[in-house]
Design a protein around this motif. Structure first.
Motif, PDB file in Angstrom:
ATOM      1  N   TRP A 181     -71.163  26.588 -17.748  1.00  0.00           N
ATOM      2  CA  TRP A 181     -71.320  25.684 -18.822  1.00  0.00           C
ATOM      3  C   TRP A 181     -70.277  24.765 -19.649  1.00  0.00           C
ATOM      4  CZ3 TRP A 181     -75.085  27.546 -22.159  1.00  0.00           C
ATOM      5  CH2 TRP A 181     -74.935  28.704 -22.309  1.00  0.00           C
ATOM      6  N   LEU A 182     -69.673  24.351 -18.251  1.00  0.00           N
ATOM      7  CA  LEU A 182     -69.471  23.050 -17.855  1.00  0.00           C
ATOM      8  C   LEU A 182     -70.088  22.012 -17.670  1.00  0.00           C
ATOM      9  CD1 LEU A 182     -64.987  23.700 -17.110  1.00  0.00           C
ATOM     10  CD2 LEU A 182     -65.631  23.438 -19.265  1.00  0.00           C
ATOM     11  N   GLY A 183     -70.800  22.517 -16.838  1.00  0.00           N
ATOM     12  CA  GLY A 183     -71.688  21.249 -16.088  1.00  0.00           C
ATOM     13  C   GLY A 183     -73.221  21.383 -17.429  1.00  0.00           C
ATOM     14  N   VAL A 184     -73.176  21.920 -18.511  1.00  0.00           N
ATOM     15  CA  VAL A 184     -74.328  22.323 -19.168  1.00  0.00           C
ATOM     16  C   VAL A 184     -73.664  21.527 -20.613  1.00  0.00           C
ATOM     17  CG1 VAL A 184     -74.886  23.550 -21.340  1.00  0.00           C
ATOM     18  CG2 VAL A 184     -75.361  24.475 -18.612  1.00  0.00           C
ATOM     19  N   SER A 185     -72.096  20.698 -20.802  1.00  0.00           N
ATOM     20  CA  SER A 185     -71.752  20.354 -21.888  1.00  0.00           C
ATOM     21  C   SER A 185     -71.537  18.900 -21.198  1.00  0.00           C
ATOM     22  CB  SER A 185     -70.540  20.968 -21.810  1.00  0.00           C
ATOM     23  OG  SER A 185     -69.440  21.307 -20.886  1.00  0.00           O
ATOM     24  N   THR A 186     -71.403  18.881 -19.788  1.00  0.00           N
ATOM     25  CA  THR A 186     -71.362  17.365 -19.491  1.00  0.00           C
ATOM     26  C   THR A 186     -72.594  16.740 -19.654  1.00  0.00           C
ATOM     27  OG1 THR A 186     -68.778  18.244 -17.838  1.00  0.00           O
ATOM     28  CG2 THR A 186     -70.907  15.669 -17.184  1.00  0.00           C
ATOM     29  N   PHE A 187     -73.836  17.533 -19.667  1.00  0.00           N
ATOM     30  CA  PHE A 187     -74.711  16.820 -19.437  1.00  0.00           C
ATOM     31  C   PHE A 187     -75.047  16.356 -21.417  1.00  0.00           C
ATOM     32  CE2 PHE A 187     -79.988  18.138 -20.313  1.00  0.00           C
ATOM     33  CZ  PHE A 187     -79.973  17.164 -19.480  1.00  0.00           C
ATOM     34  N   LEU A 188     -74.589  17.331 -21.884  1.00  0.00           N
ATOM     35  CA  LEU A 188     -74.878  17.215 -23.162  1.00  0.00           C
ATOM     36  C   LEU A 188     -74.335  16.509 -24.395  1.00  0.00           C
ATOM     37  CD1 LEU A 188     -75.108  21.422 -23.979  1.00  0.00           C
ATOM     38  CD2 LEU A 188     -76.941  19.999 -24.438  1.00  0.00           C
ATOM     39  N   SER A 189     -72.677  16.338 -23.874  1.00  0.00           N
ATOM     40  CA  SER A 189     -72.840  15.040 -24.352  1.00  0.00           C
ATOM     41  C   SER A 189     -72.981  13.980 -23.544  1.00  0.00           C
ATOM     42  CB  SER A 189     -70.943  15.358 -23.167  1.00  0.00           C
ATOM     43  OG  SER A 189     -70.695  15.151 -21.944  1.00  0.00           O
ATOM     44  N   LEU A 190     -73.662  13.748 -22.237  1.00  0.00           N
ATOM     45  CA  LEU A 190     -74.015  12.396 -21.902  1.00  0.00           C
ATOM     46  C   LEU A 190     -75.907  12.103 -22.827  1.00  0.00           C
ATOM     47  CD1 LEU A 190     -74.203  12.411 -18.021  1.00  0.00           C
ATOM     48  CD2 LEU A 190     -72.846  11.300 -19.350  1.00  0.00           C
ATOM     49  N   ILE A 191     -76.216  13.161 -23.225  1.00  0.00           N
ATOM     50  CA  ILE A 191     -77.538  13.125 -23.621  1.00  0.00           C
ATOM     51  C   ILE A 191     -76.374  12.004 -25.345  1.00  0.00           C
ATOM     52  CG2 ILE A 191     -78.638  14.197 -25.306  1.00  0.00           C
ATOM     53  CD1 ILE A 191     -79.793  16.257 -23.004  1.00  0.00           C
ATOM     54  N   TYR A 192     -75.624  12.779 -26.316  1.00  0.00           N
ATOM     55  CA  TYR A 192     -74.957  12.270 -27.303  1.00  0.00           C
ATOM     56  C   TYR A 192     -74.874  11.330 -27.225  1.00  0.00           C
ATOM     57  CZ  TYR A 192     -71.123  15.035 -27.512  1.00  0.00           C
ATOM     58  OH  TYR A 192     -69.620  15.777 -27.219  1.00  0.00           O
ATOM     59  N   ILE A 193     -73.997  11.002 -26.465  1.00  0.00           N
ATOM     60  CA  ILE A 193     -73.040   9.979 -25.809  1.00  0.00           C
ATOM     61  C   ILE A 193     -73.992   8.205 -25.921  1.00  0.00           C
ATOM     62  CG2 ILE A 193     -71.640   8.834 -24.471  1.00  0.00           C
ATOM     63  CD1 ILE A 193     -70.132  11.014 -24.856  1.00  0.00           C
ATOM     64  N   SER A 194     -75.301   8.354 -24.794  1.00  0.00           N
ATOM     65  CA  SER A 194     -76.063   8.009 -24.521  1.00  0.00           C
ATOM     66  C   SER A 194     -77.415   7.214 -25.168  1.00  0.00           C
ATOM     67  CB  SER A 194     -77.062   8.155 -23.683  1.00  0.00           C
ATOM     68  OG  SER A 194     -76.362   9.094 -22.467  1.00  0.00           O
ATOM     69  N   VAL A 195     -76.961   8.066 -26.050  1.00  0.00           N
ATOM     70  CA  VAL A 195     -78.019   7.460 -27.678  1.00  0.00           C
ATOM     71  C   VAL A 195     -77.751   7.821 -28.443  1.00  0.00           C
ATOM     72  CG1 VAL A 195     -79.583   9.077 -29.213  1.00  0.00           C
ATOM     73  CG2 VAL A 195     -79.710   9.616 -27.148  1.00  0.00           C
ATOM     74  N   ALA A 196     -76.082   7.857 -28.870  1.00  0.00           N
ATOM     75  CA  ALA A 196     -75.371   6.677 -29.834  1.00  0.00           C
ATOM     76  C   ALA A 196     -74.799   5.272 -29.775  1.00  0.00           C
ATOM     77  CB  ALA A 196     -74.566   7.857 -29.670  1.00  0.00           C
ATOM     78  N   ILE A 197     -75.166   4.907 -28.029  1.00  0.00           N
ATOM     79  CA  ILE A 197     -74.162   3.455 -27.596  1.00  0.00           C
ATOM     80  C   ILE A 197     -75.774   3.078 -27.524  1.00  0.00           C
ATOM     81  CG2 ILE A 197     -74.017   2.516 -25.445  1.00  0.00           C
ATOM     82  CD1 ILE A 197     -72.470   4.489 -25.045  1.00  0.00           C
TER      83      ILE A 197
END
Length: 443
Positions: A181-197
């Protein structure tokens, strides 16, 4: 590793009698099972949680460019230093202190054990309350992308978020079980951070209007919001549960934990910096406390980012709830197979009940920025900065020079004053917002 000196023992400075008088229960959770990089990802998950979507509005808007940038960099360095002090005390006195309260109890005695546990409980409860507010806000943001009827209000979204967090808490027995789930959370954070940026950059480049970076409010309100923002600065980098996380790391525990901290405060901070600064650059003083509410772009992209933020909150909340889960599981002897009927039933009732209270508070007072300020003021400042410096001073005082002792005392005094001032500012903000909005507000 250092033990107590005879003189210290006679004075009772480190209160070994506390551990001789009371039985120290074994933990029901795993110890020394995780690599330093897995622990580094746990820490990075916390620092790049969906809370980062609020820092443009809750840190940069009240502070402005220069104080905001300087403040974030200073908070990064000070947080690394303070967390390093705590990590180096993990095996102090020949014991492995797997809980923050155990370390405080060993150094100060029983009363400090209880006080530290109370502070930590408040800290983690409010962090988890914030995660449920964030998760509910993300769900509401998805809904309004497709419907404009205002039927699904924020309190309803918060209840749904709390229910999903409860299901996850029942399914994951302890912190080390997060693994994949840590890998999943990293992937999820990359999604919303990338979209926001990306969407913030696009909006900023395409905008033809001059952006306003002035700090909003009257002179008096600016003072309170600036102090509150300082609490948000320390909140952004600190967990308040470092010994509990360090307990899961393999030996050598101190060396490996320092590696994890260097990872957190180097690689881990860059996504947070990027989304915070770019979001503020794009929208200026009009930046909201949830950046995805400002961005414009394809509906499906914004929906994907909000769903990723929602799911990440569910995983991150479990990290910050784990000390409470560990305490309850150990107290009631919950060991063996996680799927055993007794263990499963216990998690349903106890963890479900705990998160029900969290969810109720979240729906009652859904003021995210205020909760961040209050958490930083009454628990992050004391746990991470005041206690860390004073415990290190007590533990190492026979080996510290006068200059180093003075440095630690200055830290203790400065952060005590900051904690009091930030608590007053945060409570004022909550009172003001409570007058502006109704309880169970649909923000």
């Amino acid at each position: 590793m250092e033990g107590q000196s005879d003189s210290d023992s006679k004075k009772g400075v480190f209160h070994e009698d506390y551990y001789n008088d009371a039985e120290i229960p074994d933990t029901a959770h795993q110890i020394s099972s995780d690599s330093w990089y897995q622990v580094g990802f746990v820490l990075t998950t916390g620092i790049n949680s969906a809370y980062v979507l609020g820092y443009s509005g809750t840190i940069m808007v009240p502070l402005g460019w220069v104080p905001g940038v300087v403040g974030l960099i200073a908070a990064t360095l000070l947080s690394l230093y303070a967390n390093g002090l705590i990590a180096k005390l993990h095996e102090y006195g020949g014991r492995r202190h797997i809980r923050y309260r155990d370390l405080a109890g060993f150094i100060y005695g029983r009363k400090a054990y209880s006080l530290t546990w109370a502070l930590q409980y408040i800290n983690l409860f409010m962090i988890n309350t914030g995660y449920i507010i964030l998760a509910g806000s993300a769900l509401k943001a998805v809904y309004v992308l497709f419907r404009d009827d205002d039927a699904l209000k924020l309190p309803y979204c918060i209840i749904i978020a709390g229910f999903v967090c409860g299901i996850f808490a029942i399914g994951i027995p302890h912190l080390s079980a997060l693994r994949v789930w840590l890998g999943v959370s990293t992937f999820l954070s990359l999604i919303y951070i990338s979209v926001a940026i990306v969407l913030s950059l696009r909006d900023g480049i395409q905008s033809t209007r001059a952006r306003d970076y002035s700090v909003p409010g009257t002179k008096m309100s600016k003072i309170f919001t600036t102090i509150g923002a300082s609490a948000n600065l320390v909140f952004a980098f600190n967990t308040g549960m470092l010994p509990e996380i360090q307990a899961t790391i393999r030996q050598p525990a101190v060396k490996n934990m320092m590696r994890a901290l260097y990872f957190q405060f180097s690689v881990g901070v860059f996504p947070m910096y990027a989304v915070t600064f770019i979001g503020y650059w794009a929208y200026g003083s009009s930046t909201s406390s949830y950046l995805l509410g400002n961005v414009s772009g394809p509906v499906w992209v914004k929906a994907m980012a909000n769903i990723a933020a929602f799911l990440h909150c569910v995983i991150a909340l479990h990290i910050f709830a784990s000390p409470m889960y560990e305490y309850l599981d150990t107290k009631f002897g919950i060991k063996g197979s996680p799927l055993a009927l007794k263990n499963l039933s216990f998690r349903v009732i106890v963890r479900g009940g705990y998160l029900t209270i969290n969810t109720f508070v979240s729906a009652l007072l859904p003021f995210l920025g205020d909760f961040m300020s209050l958490t930083g003021a009454i628990s992050t400042f004391p746990l991470t900065f005041i206690l860390a410096n004073h415990m290190y001073l007590m533990a190492k005082r026979n080996k510290l020079t006068c200059l180093k002792k003075l440095w630690h005392w200055l830290n203790v005094c400065f952060f005590t004053l900051m904690s009091v001032a930030a608590a007053v500012a945060a409570l004022r903000l909550i009172v003001v917002d409570s007058k502006t909005y109704n309880l169970f507000a649909d923000l």
